[in-house]
Scaffold this motif. Sequence first.
Motif, PDB file in Angstrom:
ATOM      1  N   TYR A   1      -7.736  -2.686   4.321  1.00 24.18           N
ATOM      2  CA  TYR A   1      -6.300  -2.896   4.559  1.00 24.18           C
ATOM      3  C   TYR A   1      -5.448  -2.349   3.409  1.00 24.18           C
ATOM      4  O   TYR A   1      -4.289  -2.732   3.262  1.00 24.18           O
ATOM      5  CB  TYR A   1      -6.022  -4.391   4.754  1.00 24.18           C
ATOM      6  CG  TYR A   1      -6.775  -4.987   5.918  1.00 24.18           C
ATOM      7  CD1 TYR A   1      -6.264  -4.909   7.212  1.00 24.18           C
ATOM      8  CD2 TYR A   1      -8.008  -5.603   5.729  1.00 24.18           C
ATOM      9  CE1 TYR A   1      -6.964  -5.437   8.287  1.00 24.18           C
ATOM     10  CE2 TYR A   1      -8.711  -6.135   6.796  1.00 24.18           C
ATOM     11  CZ  TYR A   1      -8.184  -6.043   8.073  1.00 24.18           C
ATOM     12  OH  TYR A   1      -8.884  -6.567   9.133  1.00 24.18           O
ATOM     13  N   ILE A   2      -5.994  -1.474   2.596  1.00 23.69           N
ATOM     14  CA  ILE A   2      -5.286  -0.961   1.412  1.00 23.69           C
ATOM     15  C   ILE A   2      -3.926  -0.344   1.758  1.00 23.69           C
ATOM     16  O   ILE A   2      -2.935  -0.600   1.066  1.00 23.69           O
ATOM     17  CB  ILE A   2      -6.184   0.033   0.642  1.00 23.69           C
ATOM     18  CG1 ILE A   2      -7.357  -0.725   0.006  1.00 23.69           C
ATOM     19  CG2 ILE A   2      -5.402   0.779  -0.433  1.00 23.69           C
ATOM     20  CD1 ILE A   2      -8.384   0.157  -0.679  1.00 23.69           C
ATOM     21  N   PRO A   3      -3.796   0.476   2.829  1.00 27.54           N
ATOM     22  CA  PRO A   3      -2.463   1.032   3.130  1.00 27.54           C
ATOM     23  C   PRO A   3      -1.426  -0.031   3.432  1.00 27.54           C
ATOM     24  O   PRO A   3      -0.225   0.173   3.179  1.00 27.54           O
ATOM     25  CB  PRO A   3      -2.721   1.910   4.360  1.00 27.54           C
ATOM     26  CG  PRO A   3      -4.182   2.206   4.327  1.00 27.54           C
ATOM     27  CD  PRO A   3      -4.820   0.979   3.752  1.00 27.54           C
ATOM     28  N   GLU A   4      -1.858  -1.170   3.974  1.00 26.97           N
ATOM     29  CA  GLU A   4      -0.914  -2.232   4.297  1.00 26.97           C
ATOM     30  C   GLU A   4      -0.614  -3.110   3.080  1.00 26.97           C
ATOM     31  O   GLU A   4       0.480  -3.668   2.964  1.00 26.97           O
ATOM     32  CB  GLU A   4      -1.471  -3.077   5.439  1.00 26.97           C
ATOM     33  CG  GLU A   4      -1.508  -2.292   6.750  1.00 26.97           C
ATOM     34  CD  GLU A   4      -2.449  -2.902   7.764  1.00 26.97           C
ATOM     35  OE1 GLU A   4      -1.974  -3.677   8.610  1.00 26.97           O
ATOM     36  OE2 GLU A   4      -3.652  -2.595   7.708  1.00 26.97           O
ATOM     37  N   VAL A   5      -1.584  -3.219   2.181  1.00 25.95           N
ATOM     38  CA  VAL A   5      -1.353  -3.974   0.947  1.00 25.95           C
ATOM     39  C   VAL A   5      -0.393  -3.216   0.046  1.00 25.95           C
ATOM     40  O   VAL A   5       0.470  -3.808  -0.617  1.00 25.95           O
ATOM     41  CB  VAL A   5      -2.685  -4.233   0.223  1.00 25.95           C
ATOM     42  CG1 VAL A   5      -2.443  -4.960  -1.111  1.00 25.95           C
ATOM     43  CG2 VAL A   5      -3.628  -5.065   1.094  1.00 25.95           C
ATOM     44  N   TYR A   6      -0.496  -1.872   0.048  1.00 25.60           N
ATOM     45  CA  TYR A   6       0.335  -1.030  -0.811  1.00 25.60           C
ATOM     46  C   TYR A   6       1.045   0.030   0.043  1.00 25.60           C
ATOM     47  O   TYR A   6       0.678   1.213   0.025  1.00 25.60           O
ATOM     48  CB  TYR A   6      -0.516  -0.369  -1.899  1.00 25.60           C
ATOM     49  CG  TYR A   6      -1.385  -1.362  -2.639  1.00 25.60           C
ATOM     50  CD1 TYR A   6      -0.809  -2.317  -3.474  1.00 25.60           C
ATOM     51  CD2 TYR A   6      -2.766  -1.376  -2.472  1.00 25.60           C
ATOM     52  CE1 TYR A   6      -1.585  -3.247  -4.138  1.00 25.60           C
ATOM     53  CE2 TYR A   6      -3.557  -2.295  -3.130  1.00 25.60           C
ATOM     54  CZ  TYR A   6      -2.960  -3.232  -3.957  1.00 25.60           C
ATOM     55  OH  TYR A   6      -3.732  -4.168  -4.610  1.00 25.60           O
ATOM     56  N   PRO A   7       2.039  -0.374   0.796  1.00 26.11           N
ATOM     57  CA  PRO A   7       2.698   0.538   1.744  1.00 26.11           C
ATOM     58  C   PRO A   7       3.446   1.701   1.082  1.00 26.11           C
ATOM     59  O   PRO A   7       3.663   2.730   1.721  1.00 26.11           O
ATOM     60  CB  PRO A   7       3.668  -0.376   2.501  1.00 26.11           C
ATOM     61  CG  PRO A   7       3.894  -1.542   1.587  1.00 26.11           C
ATOM     62  CD  PRO A   7       2.614  -1.731   0.848  1.00 26.11           C
TER      63      PRO A   7
ATOM     64  N   VAL B   1     -11.877   7.484  -3.738  1.00 21.99           N
ATOM     65  CA  VAL B   1     -10.511   8.006  -3.740  1.00 21.99           C
ATOM     66  C   VAL B   1      -9.963   7.884  -2.326  1.00 21.99           C
ATOM     67  O   VAL B   1     -10.607   8.339  -1.365  1.00 21.99           O
ATOM     68  CB  VAL B   1     -10.478   9.486  -4.163  1.00 21.99           C
ATOM     69  CG1 VAL B   1      -9.036   9.950  -4.361  1.00 21.99           C
ATOM     70  CG2 VAL B   1     -11.278   9.705  -5.428  1.00 21.99           C
ATOM     71  N   MET B   2      -8.805   7.272  -2.165  1.00 25.76           N
ATOM     72  CA  MET B   2      -8.220   7.044  -0.844  1.00 25.76           C
ATOM     73  C   MET B   2      -6.904   7.811  -0.690  1.00 25.76           C
ATOM     74  O   MET B   2      -5.969   7.599  -1.486  1.00 25.76           O
ATOM     75  CB  MET B   2      -7.941   5.544  -0.638  1.00 25.76           C
ATOM     76  CG  MET B   2      -9.101   4.623  -0.972  1.00 25.76           C
ATOM     77  SD  MET B   2     -10.393   4.685   0.265  1.00 25.76           S
ATOM     78  CE  MET B   2     -11.336   3.212  -0.125  1.00 25.76           C
ATOM     79  N   ASP B   3      -6.841   8.679   0.301  1.00 27.01           N
ATOM     80  CA  ASP B   3      -5.574   9.316   0.673  1.00 27.01           C
ATOM     81  C   ASP B   3      -4.935   8.441   1.737  1.00 27.01           C
ATOM     82  O   ASP B   3      -5.322   8.470   2.918  1.00 27.01           O
ATOM     83  CB  ASP B   3      -5.816  10.730   1.201  1.00 27.01           C
ATOM     84  CG  ASP B   3      -4.516  11.492   1.434  1.00 27.01           C
ATOM     85  OD1 ASP B   3      -3.501  10.847   1.770  1.00 27.01           O
ATOM     86  OD2 ASP B   3      -4.511  12.727   1.297  1.00 27.01           O
ATOM     87  N   LEU B   4      -3.962   7.636   1.332  1.00 22.36           N
ATOM     88  CA  LEU B   4      -3.399   6.631   2.239  1.00 22.36           C
ATOM     89  C   LEU B   4      -2.528   7.252   3.332  1.00 22.36           C
ATOM     90  O   LEU B   4      -2.343   6.650   4.393  1.00 22.36           O
ATOM     91  CB  LEU B   4      -2.598   5.595   1.438  1.00 22.36           C
ATOM     92  CG  LEU B   4      -3.394   4.867   0.333  1.00 22.36           C
ATOM     93  CD1 LEU B   4      -2.545   3.763  -0.285  1.00 22.36           C
ATOM     94  CD2 LEU B   4      -4.695   4.300   0.878  1.00 22.36           C
ATOM     95  N   ARG B   5      -2.003   8.450   3.098  1.00 20.26           N
ATOM     96  CA  ARG B   5      -1.235   9.119   4.150  1.00 20.26           C
ATOM     97  C   ARG B   5      -2.157   9.511   5.299  1.00 20.26           C
ATOM     98  O   ARG B   5      -1.843   9.282   6.476  1.00 20.26           O
ATOM     99  CB  ARG B   5      -0.525  10.355   3.581  1.00 20.26           C
ATOM    100  CG  ARG B   5       0.591  10.025   2.599  1.00 20.26           C
ATOM    101  CD  ARG B   5       1.035  11.235   1.835  1.00 20.26           C
ATOM    102  NE  ARG B   5      -0.051  11.788   1.007  1.00 20.26           N
ATOM    103  CZ  ARG B   5       0.087  12.787   0.147  1.00 20.26           C
ATOM    104  NH1 ARG B   5       1.272  13.364   0.000  1.00 20.26           N
ATOM    105  NH2 ARG B   5      -0.934  13.214  -0.564  1.00 20.26           N
TER     106      ARG B   5
END
Length: 535
Positions: A346-352, A424-428
């Motif tokens: 849920y990283i993209p939602e934790v750090y929008p 490494v996570m590309d959240l886009r």
Amino acid sequence: MRRRPFDLRRPARRRWLSSLWVWLVTGGLGVLLLLVVLSREKLPRSVPPSIRQKLDHSSVIEDLNITDEMLSPYSFTRQIVDQISIAKALVVISRDDNNVQLATELTSQIQKCQALLSGAATRGTQLTTMEMEAAIRDMAFLIYQAQELQYDSATMIMKMKAQFRSLNDKMKSETDKSTKYGQIAAEELPKGLYCLGIRLTMEWLRNPNVQRELSEGKHTSKKLRDNNLYHYCVFSDNILAASVVVNSTTMNSRHPDMIVFHLVTDEVNYASMRAWFSMNSFRGATIEVQKVEDFTWLNASYVPVLKQLQSSETQNYYFSGSGDNRTPIKFRNPKYLSMLNHLRFYIPEVYPALQKVVFLDDDVVVQKDISELFTVNLNGNVMGAVETCMETFHRFHKYLNYSHPLIRAHFDPDACGWAFGMNVMDLREWREKNVTGIYHYWQERNADHTLWKLGTLPPGLLAFYGLVENLDAKWHVLGLGYTNVDPSQIKSGAVLHYNGNLKPWLKIGMEKYKGLWEQYVDYSHPMLEQCFGHG
């Protein structure tokens, strides 16, 4: 003139020649016979095994080789060794039949024979004929006694089979116990960590200045959303472990002031975690501490794991130990349903507001500057990770149940696995490809635990399938928590991962790797000194 009558007799000369040929043939046969007799006398005669043993014995004395002796089918040493093997089997059988006297006599004779062989091997000399014959005779008598008691080959085979089955069952039982106790030790909260948590919580509650320092200091909300900085996220309930991750990362960074750490913990550890990171400086890095309970959108209607926790069947499976007894205990650990463990999905939602982050587990040590990871080209993929398919047991079929039609239809069993712990996570790209939704799909279908058994890696393999960019292995060195690792890999590795039960903060941790972790713990800190007793 009368014709001379025909004379049937040969002339005298011809008679003489015939006699000569007879004598020559007779003489030749006699010579041949003599040669055959002489040659037979020179050939080795067939001798009984006992005599052959004595011949071998006398020849071996000159140049003793214990290995050759034991391999030779005619040596006294080999005979004694064979008798010892038979006697050991008879000891087991006689004990099962409560024949203590025979078992004791056999054991005593076994020890005598072993002492004789050991002495000969140590001295490098052969046993005397008298010693060997006495040992063989005494053992043979005891074996004969056992045979008289109906301990024949068939009985021995049946008894030994039963004994092997019994030993195998005991071995499985002990292995299960070892796994269970090892799991308990791995889940145990060390006394020092418990002490540290209590002291920090007390400091947080009685000292308002500590609270203001973290919330109103230089750690501004602007930095927490600045995509020009290096953002790392760690989800942990272990204060000391999280501190080592932060400290090792900043200590080895060329630009620590550009580092932002986003820490998430639980309600129990929230106060102590905030107190620790407000009381200590990490070379100008920005530290944010949150608690998972504040994420109100993480509820049972949205998160399959939380929904499963409400199921009585799931609770029995993980907490009461009921259900399928064939499932190993490590697969029934409740921590695998912890939201801190599943928050990585849920990283993209934790750090929008963030576009790229590096996810770190709390059991890693960073020993290089890893800011370069933020410039790695992921080629349109969602995540960068180090593949672990050098061995067959790290491929998909190791983690997933390929007898299930859903798994079999969608995933290659020989696809490479990869590791969580440094990613490494590309959240886009994550948001665009809806990876969290894919994760929800597979998690819901595993409510009955038929797709996989253990943890977060299997659903991660499914959710990120085809969306992972392979990173150089030096970025993430695994295995320091359960196996031996090549020293050259440790030396060149950027992130060292103590995956496994043998964590460096536990007593069961591997001593040779603890120093790599402990160098980032300042045991001279007053609170650590009080709780851990280091000077």
